[in-house]
Write an enzyme that holds these catalytic residues in place. Structure first.
Site, PDB file in Angstrom:
ATOM      1  N   HIS A  70       0.837  -1.196   0.000  1.00  0.00           N
ATOM      2  CA  HIS A  70       0.000   0.000   0.000  1.00  0.00           C
ATOM      3  C   HIS A  70       0.873   1.247   0.000  1.00  0.00           C
ATOM      4  CE1 HIS A  70      -3.480  -2.516   1.806  1.00  0.00           C
ATOM      5  NE2 HIS A  70      -3.629  -2.384   0.491  1.00  0.00           N
ATOM      6  N   GLU A 115       0.567  -5.585  11.010  1.00  0.00           N
ATOM      7  CA  GLU A 115       0.196  -4.169  10.982  1.00  0.00           C
ATOM      8  C   GLU A 115       1.075  -3.425  11.980  1.00  0.00           C
ATOM      9  OE1 GLU A 115      -1.843  -2.814   8.939  1.00  0.00           O
ATOM     10  OE2 GLU A 115      -3.110  -4.423   8.161  1.00  0.00           O
ATOM     11  N   GLU A 142       1.682   3.323   3.068  1.00  0.00           N
ATOM     12  CA  GLU A 142       2.369   2.557   4.104  1.00  0.00           C
ATOM     13  C   GLU A 142       3.850   2.385   3.731  1.00  0.00           C
ATOM     14  OE1 GLU A 142      -0.031  -0.977   4.564  1.00  0.00           O
ATOM     15  OE2 GLU A 142      -1.843   0.219   4.841  1.00  0.00           O
ATOM     16  N   HIS A 175       2.509  -4.168   6.819  1.00  0.00           N
ATOM     17  CA  HIS A 175       1.564  -3.087   6.571  1.00  0.00           C
ATOM     18  C   HIS A 175       1.577  -2.146   7.775  1.00  0.00           C
ATOM     19  CE1 HIS A 175      -0.703  -4.723   2.995  1.00  0.00           C
ATOM     20  NE2 HIS A 175      -0.046  -5.808   3.396  1.00  0.00           N
TER      21      HIS A 175
END
Length: 295
Positions: free
Chosen positions: A59, A265, A62, A206
């Protein structure tokens, strides 16, 4: 590792080739190109029989995960090279039992767009990007690749279900799975790499949430939860059994190979995470990545 609060594609390329030329335990490869022709770099560190794949920056907003992964690879290679000291035996053991394959920037076009804005793209793309971004010149919230496709919704793992869930019909800053699975060259490159190397486990970095997703529709191996707990213990992150999500890289890997796959994450806050949090993020992430080398 960061340069004036950014980690641009050119810096990642420079760092990669510098590491490759300075460390016998590290090699640099190209696995394909992005929509705009930027090389997708693969770093190999170590020579062990266990093969672990770690990737970052699927992403665009990110992008800080690219710098985090590059710092880890650099430290791993440097500590392996260093003579003497307490770390030598540990790092040599890692590199002799495990081969780390790292893709530090899966989405270079998007990462450049977020950090540099429209100056990073050819003029022919600018009108399209502005339209997809609802006329806004601020691209800091952009997650997709340069064609407005979410690369982590691109994989053939219940892709049709993800399309229904997302409900995004065309190019967008986020959540558009594309016209069909693997429509984007970046996703194709990751699929081909994985098919070629058949990793023993994968970790996709992420941001944000300080969570570890370890399951997918009961396709994961029986010991996957225990492995996630080990990663959580090392980092302080919380293992989460996730539902209602499909078509991600980790999802596809688990369903295709029935091997452990994890989405991590990193950190807390709002994407993109501030550059000044980098050192703190790395402090909590490094033990997780070292533990991942043992998966």
């Amino acid at each position: 590792m960061l340069d004036n609060g950014t980690y641009l594609y050119e810096k990642m390329i420079q760092d990669s080739w510098r590491l490759g030329s300075g460390h016998s335990a590290l090699s640099v490869y190209s696995i394909g190109r992005s929509v705009l022709g930027r090389e997708l770099i693969l770093l190999r560190c170590g020579c062990g029989p266990r093969h672990i794949g770690i990737n970052a920056a699927f992403h665009a907003n990110e992008w800080i995960t690219s710098a985090l992964l590059m710092r880890f690879v650099a430290e791993l290679a440097e500590e392996y090279k260093r003579e003497g000291g307490e770390s030598e035996g540990l790092m040599r053991e890692f590199c002799q039992t495990t081969t780390l394959w790292a893709v530090p920037m899966v989405n270079p076009d998007g990462a450049e767009l977020v950090q540099r804005g429209l100056d990073s793209v050819h003029p022919l793309w600018r009108d399209k990007l502005l339209a997809w971004n609802e006329g806004r010149n601020d691209f800091s919230a952009w997650k997709a690749n340069i064609r407005g496709v979410d690369l982590n919704d691109q994989f053939p793992a219940y892709w049709e279900e993800e399309c229904k869930r997302r409900g995004v019909a065309g190019p967008s800053p986020r959540d558009y799975p594309g016209p069909f699975p693997l429509s984007e060259p970046e996703a194709v490159s990751m699929e081909r790499l994985t098919e070629s190397l058949r990793f023993d486990a994968v970790v996709a970095l992420h941001t944000q949430g300080r969570e570890i997703y370890w399951n997918y529709r009961d396709y994961e191996p029986p010991h996957a939860e225990k492995l996630a707990e080990k990663l959580g213990y090392a980092s302080g992150y919380k293992p989460i059994k996730l539902s209602g999500s499909d078509a991600g890289y980790k999802d596809w890997f688990i369903s295709q190979y029935r091997k452990p796959g994890f989405t991590v994450e990193v950190g807390l806050g709002e994407n993109p995470l501030p550059a000044e949090t980098f050192d703190g993020l790395y402090t909590e992430l490094k033990p997780l990545l070292l533990e991942a080398m043992l998966l």
